[in-house]
Design a protein around this motif. Structure first.
Motif, PDB file in Angstrom:
ATOM      1  N   GLY A   1     -33.588  10.370 -37.127  1.00 46.00           N
ATOM      2  CA  GLY A   1     -33.934   9.986 -35.802  1.00 46.00           C
ATOM      3  C   GLY A   1     -35.561  10.020 -35.747  1.00 46.00           C
ATOM      4  N   ALA A   2     -36.327  10.806 -36.680  1.00 45.57           N
ATOM      5  CA  ALA A   2     -37.643  10.570 -36.700  1.00 45.57           C
ATOM      6  C   ALA A   2     -38.311   9.652 -36.984  1.00 45.57           C
ATOM      7  N   VAL A   3     -37.614   8.730 -37.510  1.00 47.24           N
ATOM      8  CA  VAL A   3     -38.037   7.132 -38.081  1.00 47.24           C
ATOM      9  C   VAL A   3     -37.236   6.015 -37.410  1.00 47.24           C
ATOM     10  N   GLY A   4     -36.745   6.455 -36.281  1.00 50.36           N
ATOM     11  CA  GLY A   4     -36.254   5.460 -35.540  1.00 50.36           C
ATOM     12  C   GLY A   4     -34.636   5.094 -35.534  1.00 50.36           C
ATOM     13  N   VAL A   5     -33.852   5.869 -36.500  1.00 44.78           N
ATOM     14  CA  VAL A   5     -32.461   5.562 -36.634  1.00 44.78           C
ATOM     15  C   VAL A   5     -32.098   6.182 -35.212  1.00 44.78           C
ATOM     16  N   GLU A   6     -31.252   5.395 -34.263  1.00 43.26           N
ATOM     17  CA  GLU A   6     -30.804   5.976 -33.290  1.00 43.26           C
ATOM     18  C   GLU A   6     -29.273   6.398 -33.197  1.00 43.26           C
ATOM     19  N   SER A   7     -28.447   6.096 -34.019  1.00 41.56           N
ATOM     20  CA  SER A   7     -27.236   6.622 -34.226  1.00 41.56           C
ATOM     21  C   SER A   7     -26.673   5.973 -35.640  1.00 41.56           C
ATOM     22  N   ALA A   8     -25.850   6.897 -36.264  1.00 41.51           N
ATOM     23  CA  ALA A   8     -25.168   6.587 -37.571  1.00 41.51           C
ATOM     24  C   ALA A   8     -23.920   7.222 -37.890  1.00 41.51           C
ATOM     25  N   ASP A   9     -23.289   6.856 -38.744  1.00 37.24           N
ATOM     26  CA  ASP A   9     -21.756   7.407 -39.236  1.00 37.24           C
ATOM     27  C   ASP A   9     -22.202   8.384 -39.656  1.00 37.24           C
ATOM     28  N   GLY A  10     -21.622   9.595 -39.663  1.00 32.87           N
ATOM     29  CA  GLY A  10     -21.734  10.837 -40.283  1.00 32.87           C
ATOM     30  C   GLY A  10     -20.609  11.132 -41.427  1.00 32.87           C
ATOM     31  N   SER A  11     -19.731  10.047 -41.800  1.00 28.66           N
ATOM     32  CA  SER A  11     -18.820  10.261 -42.712  1.00 28.66           C
ATOM     33  C   SER A  11     -19.454  10.029 -43.966  1.00 28.66           C
ATOM     34  N   TYR A  12     -19.026  10.631 -45.244  1.00 29.62           N
ATOM     35  CA  TYR A  12     -19.697  10.198 -46.513  1.00 29.62           C
ATOM     36  C   TYR A  12     -18.655   9.661 -47.605  1.00 29.62           C
ATOM     37  N   GLU A  13     -19.140   9.142 -48.601  1.00 29.58           N
ATOM     38  CA  GLU A  13     -18.085   8.339 -49.446  1.00 29.58           C
ATOM     39  C   GLU A  13     -18.791   8.619 -50.754  1.00 29.58           C
ATOM     40  N   TYR A  14     -18.084   8.356 -51.930  1.00 26.55           N
ATOM     41  CA  TYR A  14     -18.597   8.763 -53.399  1.00 26.55           C
ATOM     42  C   TYR A  14     -18.433   7.573 -54.223  1.00 26.55           C
ATOM     43  N   PHE A  15     -19.299   7.459 -55.234  1.00 27.06           N
ATOM     44  CA  PHE A  15     -19.365   6.380 -56.161  1.00 27.06           C
ATOM     45  C   PHE A  15     -19.449   6.687 -57.613  1.00 27.06           C
ATOM     46  N   PHE A  16     -18.584   5.940 -58.438  1.00 29.20           N
ATOM     47  CA  PHE A  16     -18.837   6.612 -59.865  1.00 29.20           C
ATOM     48  C   PHE A  16     -18.555   5.366 -60.483  1.00 29.20           C
ATOM     49  N   SER A  17     -18.849   5.283 -61.841  1.00 26.87           N
ATOM     50  CA  SER A  17     -18.844   4.152 -62.859  1.00 26.87           C
ATOM     51  C   SER A  17     -17.494   3.771 -63.698  1.00 26.87           C
ATOM     52  N   MET A  18     -17.433   2.825 -64.244  1.00 26.59           N
ATOM     53  CA  MET A  18     -16.012   2.573 -64.846  1.00 26.59           C
ATOM     54  C   MET A  18     -15.915   3.499 -66.102  1.00 26.59           C
ATOM     55  N   GLU A  19     -17.159   3.794 -66.637  1.00 23.05           N
ATOM     56  CA  GLU A  19     -17.313   4.750 -67.874  1.00 23.05           C
ATOM     57  C   GLU A  19     -16.809   6.260 -67.339  1.00 23.05           C
ATOM     58  N   ASP A  20     -17.010   6.629 -65.867  1.00 22.09           N
ATOM     59  CA  ASP A  20     -16.586   7.923 -65.493  1.00 22.09           C
ATOM     60  C   ASP A  20     -15.174   7.594 -65.535  1.00 22.09           C
ATOM     61  N   GLU A  21     -14.549   6.659 -65.022  1.00 17.40           N
ATOM     62  CA  GLU A  21     -13.222   6.416 -64.702  1.00 17.40           C
ATOM     63  C   GLU A  21     -12.247   6.692 -66.394  1.00 17.40           C
ATOM     64  N   GLU A  22     -12.748   6.083 -67.181  1.00 16.52           N
ATOM     65  CA  GLU A  22     -12.435   6.121 -68.534  1.00 16.52           C
ATOM     66  C   GLU A  22     -12.364   7.674 -69.074  1.00 16.52           C
ATOM     67  N   ARG A  23     -13.330   8.095 -68.802  1.00 15.74           N
ATOM     68  CA  ARG A  23     -13.630   9.576 -69.449  1.00 15.74           C
ATOM     69  C   ARG A  23     -12.521  10.404 -68.581  1.00 15.74           C
ATOM     70  N   ALA A  24     -12.335  10.267 -67.226  1.00 15.48           N
ATOM     71  CA  ALA A  24     -11.612  10.884 -66.619  1.00 15.48           C
ATOM     72  C   ALA A  24      -9.841  10.679 -66.989  1.00 15.48           C
ATOM     73  N   ASP A  25      -9.663   9.655 -67.583  1.00 14.00           N
ATOM     74  CA  ASP A  25      -8.331   9.103 -67.967  1.00 14.00           C
ATOM     75  C   ASP A  25      -8.000   9.748 -69.236  1.00 14.00           C
ATOM     76  N   THR A  26      -9.076   9.884 -69.933  1.00 13.95           N
ATOM     77  CA  THR A  26      -9.111  10.631 -71.483  1.00 13.95           C
ATOM     78  C   THR A  26      -8.876  12.124 -71.104  1.00 13.95           C
ATOM     79  N   ILE A  27      -9.260  12.647 -70.342  1.00 18.00           N
ATOM     80  CA  ILE A  27      -9.315  14.215 -69.792  1.00 18.00           C
ATOM     81  C   ILE A  27      -7.838  14.408 -69.388  1.00 18.00           C
ATOM     82  N   LEU A  28      -7.399  13.437 -68.619  1.00 22.50           N
ATOM     83  CA  LEU A  28      -6.133  13.521 -67.893  1.00 22.50           C
ATOM     84  C   LEU A  28      -4.871  13.328 -69.216  1.00 22.50           C
ATOM     85  N   HIS A  29      -4.956  12.539 -70.059  1.00 29.01           N
ATOM     86  CA  HIS A  29      -4.174  12.075 -71.037  1.00 29.01           C
ATOM     87  C   HIS A  29      -3.869  13.187 -72.068  1.00 29.01           C
ATOM     88  N   GLU A  30      -5.160  13.883 -72.485  1.00 31.75           N
ATOM     89  CA  GLU A  30      -5.300  14.887 -73.280  1.00 31.75           C
ATOM     90  C   GLU A  30      -4.505  16.191 -72.581  1.00 31.75           C
TER      91      GLU A  30
END
Length: 326
Positions: free
Chosen positions: A126-155
């Protein structure tokens, strides 16, 4: 971890207000991975919170680097006289943070009381003029992250059925739900849902705890991956889950940020202030107790009744509803 995720609505609001801005984030080394795939920022710098004399060189090198970059504005998301002084030494002309006795700030913002942490941080925007905003969050990861996760689950032998993740750990022991309750919950879920498997997550320090819970559940459809995942692999695993059950902790917020349905167990902390804010369904299980919440006492005369009074049956009821809806 939760505090970093709570900053995501703030970062998104700043980028939306100033789409051509160059935004860099400074974070302790263990949480750099939370930010590397975030589309709202341009760079991530690691800086430890070490205040020993040996860390002086690191801080001086950081100040020199930031000074060369010629940043215009510094937002201090947590009150810190040291960080504000570093911003001054780095030549950053506008320094915005929450008010107090910090003379190094050029713009002070009053911290809102009794609101969610994400909304507190949005007050700085708000100090730089943002009057209202969505307070929810979301997360981002890469295809490489997904591949490593799949390997962990498989093992680990996971990923065959619908996955329900238990996260029993936490940096602050009073927030933890008893292991015996997780064992009871796991047995009941596996008894009732023949298409479900339980996966237990945690940090390296949680290995023995997760193994104890897995032994107690005693099912071929229960496995642990504690200590095998980085933050982004853990996020990918949560994304693949139908449901995540956790006390108030960083992993709870990480799971929520991926859009997965979560059941958050709250005792000494307030879900109104630190509850999950992801775009998926967030279910809260908490007991009304005759105590001040949040509280951060290290020794509780009531033996942390606020957390221990949450029964496996109550959480099972919420889990049943979530699993039947999915």
């Amino acid at each position: 971890m939760g505090d970093v995720l709570f900053s995501f609505p703030f970062l998104r609001a700043i980028k939306k207000k100033f789409p051509d801005s160059y935004i860099a984030c400074v974070v302790v080394p263990e949480y750099v991975d939370l930010l590397v795939n975030n589309p709202w920022i341009n760079d991530v710098h690691a800086l430890s919170n070490d205040n020993r004399l040996t860390s002086l060189g690191e801080k001086l090198a950081f100040i020199r680097m930031i000074k060369k970059e010629k940043y215009d504005i510094s937002f201090l998301l947590k009150p810190s006289g040291t960080k504000a002084a570093m911003a001054v030494l780095a030549g950053i002309g506008i320094r915005i943070g929450f008010g107090g006795k910090n003379a190094a700030l050029t713009r002070e913002v009053e911290m809102p009381e009794g609101v969610h942490r994400a909304d507190q941080l949005l007050a700085l925007a708000g100090a730089v003029g943002v009057e209202s905003a969505d307070g929810s969050y979301e997360y981002f990861f890469s295809m490489e992250d997904e591949e490593r996760a799949d390997t962990i689950l498989h093992e680990a032998g996971c990923g065959i059925r619908r996955m329900v993740a238990f996260n029993p750990g936490g940096n602050w022991p009073p927030k933890r739900w008893p292991a015996e309750n997780f064992i009871c919950l796991g047995k009941k879920i596996l008894d009732q849902f023949s298409d479900v498997e339980v996966i237990i997550t945690g940090a390296g320090k949680d290995r023995e705890l997760t193994r104890r819970i897995a032994r107690g559940i005693n099912s071929p459809w229960c496995r642990t991956v504690a200590g095998k995942t980085g933050l982004n692999e853990l996020a990918c695993i949560f994304k693949k889950c139908t449901l995540v059950v956790s006390a108030d902790s960083g992993p709870l917020h990480l799971a929520s940020a991926t859009g997965t349905t979560t059941i958050g167990l709250f005792g000494p902390t307030s879900y109104k202030i630190t509850g999950p804010r992801g775009r998926g369904k967030n279910i809260i299980v908490a007991k009304e107790v005759d105590c001040q919440v949040p509280c951060y006492i290290k020794s509780c005369e009531k033996d942390y009744y606020c957390m221990k009074s949450i029964t496996a049956g109550e959480v099972l009821k919420a889990a049943e509803e979530a699993l039947r809806e999915s």
